[in-house]
Motif scaffolding. Structure first.
Motif: not given
Length: 225
Positions: A43-44, A127-129, A134-137
């Motif tokens: 999740f992010a 802010i990602s878990s 994070a890279k995909a977003l």
């Protein structure tokens, strides 16, 4: 305290934009030599920033503080400590919590689902878990799909079908818990299969509100598939 003594009303709030988005996604476990016993989605939080550089500095401080606190708590729970590190990803710099030693095993604790990461993409702070999410977003935010925004000032969407892979990944644990509560193995399997079919059939649940010149509308929608 989380923002290093900054005044929330005067320093933090003016740097934050009007939109915050919570994203969940199925994740993989490249950061481990094994897998957690219970697998949860990644999740992010995506925060639109009114002042990108000032806001990014504040949220980087928040991210660092959370990692420090988590490390202190991790000692009591026997979790491997993290160190803050950074890596270049395309034209972005991703700050992330790096394990000093990769957790190993086929039935790791729930905490092994996480490898927190943060990245600034334009005026959006993520802010990602996990680093992978994070890279995909970052990729998705760099090339967003043009889409007309609906007239909603509040919008809560649930897509239950997306939870089917999560149930599948944790099928053994769900059945084991049902047996521990007194069900037979046949009942536990039937209940798990039924839950999976119900989730597959629900395409969308949405609760939204909109404001017009003379009215206020609350709408509840459901879509089957």
């Amino acid at each position: 305290n989380l923002f290093g003594g900054q005044d929330f009303g005067e320093d933090v709030l003016p740097a934050i934009g009007s939109i915050m988005t919570l994203v969940t996604a199925r994740q993989t476990f490249e950061h481990l030599d094994g897998a957690p016993g219970v697998k949860i989605p990644g999740f992010a939080l995506i925060v639109n920033l009114e002042k990108p550089q000032e806001g990014a500095d504040l949220f980087q401080l928040l991210f660092q503080t959370i990692i420090t606190i988590t490390n202190f708590e991790g000692k009591d729970k026997m979790r491997a400590p993290w160190i803050l590190s950074a890596q270049a990803y395309k034209k972005h710099s991703i700050t992330f919590a790096k394990y000093t030693r990769k957790p190993q095993g086929a039935n790791l604790p729930v905490s092994a689902n996480f490898q927190p990461a943060a990245v600034l993409v334009g005026n959006k702070f993520v802010i990602s878990s996990t680093v992978q999410l994070a890279k995909a977003l970052a990729d998705a935010l760099e090339s967003p799909t043009p889409k007309a925004r609906a007239n909603r000032n509040f919008n809560l969407e649930l897509r239950p079908a997306a939870w089917v892979p999560v149930l599948h990944d944790n099928r053994k644990q769900v059945i084991a818990q049902a047996i521990q509560k007194g069900q037979t193995i046949e009942q536990a399997r039937w209940g798990t299969n039924a839950a999976e079919q119900i989730l597959k059939s629900l395409g969308l649940l949405r609760l939204s509100t909109s404001v017009g010149r003379e009215n206020f509308t609350v709408k509840l929608e459901a879509r089957w598939q």
